[in-house]
Design a protein around this motif. Structure first.
Motif, PDB file in Angstrom:
ATOM      1  N   SER A 168      -2.511  15.700  -0.653  1.00 54.98           N
ATOM      2  CA  SER A 168      -4.087  15.801  -1.417  1.00 54.98           C
ATOM      3  C   SER A 168      -4.526  14.417  -1.056  1.00 54.98           C
ATOM      4  CB  SER A 168      -3.888  16.180  -3.329  1.00 54.98           C
ATOM      5  OG  SER A 168      -4.042  17.149  -3.264  1.00 54.98           O
ATOM      6  N   LEU A 169      -3.189  13.917  -1.168  1.00 50.63           N
ATOM      7  CA  LEU A 169      -3.198  12.725  -0.772  1.00 50.63           C
ATOM      8  C   LEU A 169      -4.758  11.821   0.429  1.00 50.63           C
ATOM      9  CD1 LEU A 169      -0.052   9.379  -1.646  1.00 50.63           C
ATOM     10  CD2 LEU A 169      -1.678   9.432   1.087  1.00 50.63           C
ATOM     11  N   LYS A 170      -3.772  12.467   1.235  1.00 47.95           N
ATOM     12  CA  LYS A 170      -4.107  12.451   2.837  1.00 47.95           C
ATOM     13  C   LYS A 170      -5.245  12.931   2.614  1.00 47.95           C
ATOM     14  CE  LYS A 170       0.135  11.323   4.358  1.00 47.95           C
ATOM     15  NZ  LYS A 170       0.379   9.886   5.131  1.00 47.95           N
ATOM     16  N   LEU A 171      -5.510  14.191   2.576  1.00 47.32           N
ATOM     17  CA  LEU A 171      -7.128  15.141   2.229  1.00 47.32           C
ATOM     18  C   LEU A 171      -8.204  13.541   1.996  1.00 47.32           C
ATOM     19  CD1 LEU A 171      -9.179  17.016   3.125  1.00 47.32           C
ATOM     20  CD2 LEU A 171      -8.827  17.932   0.024  1.00 47.32           C
ATOM     21  N   THR A 210      -8.209  13.328  13.996  1.00 46.99           N
ATOM     22  CA  THR A 210      -6.783  14.082  13.832  1.00 46.99           C
ATOM     23  C   THR A 210      -5.307  12.795  12.444  1.00 46.99           C
ATOM     24  OG1 THR A 210      -6.800  15.653  16.111  1.00 46.99           O
ATOM     25  CG2 THR A 210      -4.692  15.498  14.517  1.00 46.99           C
ATOM     26  N   LEU A 211      -5.842  13.765  11.552  1.00 46.85           N
ATOM     27  CA  LEU A 211      -4.964  12.755  10.854  1.00 46.85           C
ATOM     28  C   LEU A 211      -3.665  13.739  10.474  1.00 46.85           C
ATOM     29  CD1 LEU A 211      -4.650  10.276   8.247  1.00 46.85           C
ATOM     30  CD2 LEU A 211      -5.201  12.475   7.219  1.00 46.85           C
ATOM     31  N   LEU A 212      -2.299  12.986  10.468  1.00 50.36           N
ATOM     32  CA  LEU A 212      -1.094  13.921  10.572  1.00 50.36           C
ATOM     33  C   LEU A 212      -0.906  13.415   8.564  1.00 50.36           C
ATOM     34  CD1 LEU A 212       0.550  11.611  13.329  1.00 50.36           C
ATOM     35  CD2 LEU A 212      -1.055  13.712  13.497  1.00 50.36           C
ATOM     36  N   ALA A 213      -0.029  14.885   8.538  1.00 50.48           N
ATOM     37  CA  ALA A 213       0.116  14.859   7.311  1.00 50.48           C
ATOM     38  C   ALA A 213       1.477  14.640   6.836  1.00 50.48           C
ATOM     39  CB  ALA A 213       0.439  15.875   6.312  1.00 50.48           C
ATOM     40  N   ILE A 247       0.627  -0.917   0.156  1.00 51.59           N
ATOM     41  CA  ILE A 247      -0.187  -0.313  -0.275  1.00 51.59           C
ATOM     42  C   ILE A 247       0.958   1.809  -0.103  1.00 51.59           C
ATOM     43  CG2 ILE A 247      -2.006   1.279   0.586  1.00 51.59           C
ATOM     44  CD1 ILE A 247      -2.599  -0.988  -0.296  1.00 51.59           C
ATOM     45  N   GLN A 248       0.768   2.132  -0.939  1.00 52.33           N
ATOM     46  CA  GLN A 248       1.365   3.609  -0.360  1.00 52.33           C
ATOM     47  C   GLN A 248       0.369   4.657  -0.244  1.00 52.33           C
ATOM     48  OE1 GLN A 248       4.306   3.864  -2.137  1.00 52.33           O
ATOM     49  NE2 GLN A 248       4.051   1.143  -2.249  1.00 52.33           N
ATOM     50  N   ARG A 249      -0.540   4.074  -0.483  1.00 54.48           N
ATOM     51  CA  ARG A 249      -1.875   5.826   0.312  1.00 54.48           C
ATOM     52  C   ARG A 249      -1.880   5.022   1.859  1.00 54.48           C
ATOM     53  NH1 ARG A 249      -6.745   5.636  -1.512  1.00 54.48           N
ATOM     54  NH2 ARG A 249      -6.879   7.668  -1.587  1.00 54.48           N
ATOM     55  N   PHE A 250      -1.809   5.981   2.539  1.00 55.14           N
ATOM     56  CA  PHE A 250      -2.160   5.117   3.669  1.00 55.14           C
ATOM     57  C   PHE A 250      -1.863   6.298   4.530  1.00 55.14           C
ATOM     58  CE2 PHE A 250       2.572   4.578   3.630  1.00 55.14           C
ATOM     59  CZ  PHE A 250       3.193   4.560   4.331  1.00 55.14           C
TER      60      PHE A 250
END
Length: 345
Positions: A184-187, A162-165, A142-145
């Motif tokens: 953009s990926l994190k959002l 809360t998400l960490l960039a 997985i690349q998107r996490f």
């Protein structure tokens, strides 16, 4: 399909408080009755923990009553000493997680709940990862996490998300790591998670600024002026159903969450996108140190973890707080039920 969520629970670093908080959490029958739990580790470690603590700590699960998937350890197993992390304990905790991932990808478990590990001991044992999150993503390719921290207020029942960039990188590298593509990926991950796991389809999300006063129009840093403000406008156009606010000065971003945590929800956001580790986790741990849960979003399976470390200094004293481990187990159960319901509906 299992009738109840089936969780794999790793012991974490066996020299840390992982075994203690697991035994304390699994003594709660109201929790264990909701799911099937398999511990991934070493029965000897759990038995040793039980024998050391049962006379000073109330409510411990009995190891003989637990389902334990025994992980083969090498000849260094006997070098594991409670309270003293080392190469042997690092190698063991890595093997526990690797086994849990393999078994979960094979369809044996719905979710993984991880007790804390010591990254320095992983590295000493030859496993150079920033943390468990990166291994969890690497194994399934997985690349998107992302690392999302979730906690429910005991005062108002409001949920902090809360998400960490960026995560485990030096502060000096944060400005270089932050790009429009990364945010953009994190959002995207955060929006998907809010809908899939929390049922929030039109979320309100706040994005932190990087610099004091969000740069104050370039006087205190230029990242906001150079690209962040434009990026937020572009994302608002991409997601017209989304209320995206920012970049909000980091020193005032957490005022509304604090009010929502202790008093009332007011007009707090559904989630917060913090740009680096301490920017996001200082407020999370200040408000919810004993109940916050770390969950990795973007994986093909559910992963949760208590939001604390190995605490080698208090091992064997019977005083480790299992609240965050209980919350991690409960959250894994809730997420599994949500996804099973979606699959079956």
């Amino acid at each position: 399909m299992y009738s109840k969520p089936h969780l794999a629970v790793t012991l974490g670093d066996p020299a840390g408080i992982g075994p203690e908080v697991i035994l304390k959490a699994l003594a709660d029958q109201s929790l264990t009755s909701e799911c099937h739990i398999t511990l991934i580790g070493h029965r000897k470690i759990l038995q040793q923990t039980y024998e050391n603590l049962h006379s000073i700590a109330s409510s411990l699960a009995i190891p003989d009553d637990l389902n334990i998937l025994e992980v083969e350890l090498n000849e260094n197993c006997h070098k594991i000493t409670p309270g003293i992390g080392n190469i042997a304990s690092g190698a063991a905790s890595f093997a526990y997680l690797e086994t849990a991932i393999t078994q979960t990808l094979a369809g044996k478990f719905h979710a993984i709940v991880t007790a804390p590990i010591a990254k320095t001991h992983w590295k000493a044992a030859g496993h150079d990862y920033p943390g468990q999150t990166e291994l969890l993503a690497e194994k399934p390719g997985i690349q998107r996490f992302g690392m999302l921290f979730v906690a429910k207020s005991p005062h108002t029942n409001w949920t902090l998300r809360t998400l960490l960039a960026t995560t485990h990188i030096p502060l000096s590298e944060v400005p270089k790591a932050l790009t429009p593509e990364l945010l953009s990926l994190k959002l995207d991950l955060l929006i998907e998670c809010l809908e899939q796991d929390f049922g929030i389809k039109n979320p309100k999300i706040a994005v932190a600024g990087l610099n004091p006063h969000s740069g104050e129009n370039g006087q205190l840093g230029t990242e906001e002026k150079d690209w962040m403000i434009d990026w937020i406008k572009q994302q608002s156009d991409r997601y017209p159903q989304l209320q995206l606010d920012g970049p909000i000065p980091p020193d005032t971003l957490w005022v509304k969450p604090g009010q929502a945590w202790y008093n009332s929800a007011t007009n707090a956001h559904d989630a917060y996108l913090a740009l680096y580790h301490d920017q996001g986790l200082i407020p999370v741990k200040l408000m919810a140190f004993d109940r916050a849960v770390n969950t990795t979003i973007g994986l093909p399976f559910i992963r949760t973890s208590p939001d604390h470390g190995t605490a080698f200094d208090i091992v064997g004293k019977g005083i480790a707080d299992a609240s965050s481990m209980k919350a991690a187990l409960q959250f894994a159960i809730e997420l599994t039920r949500q996804r099973l319901h979606e699959t079956q509906s």
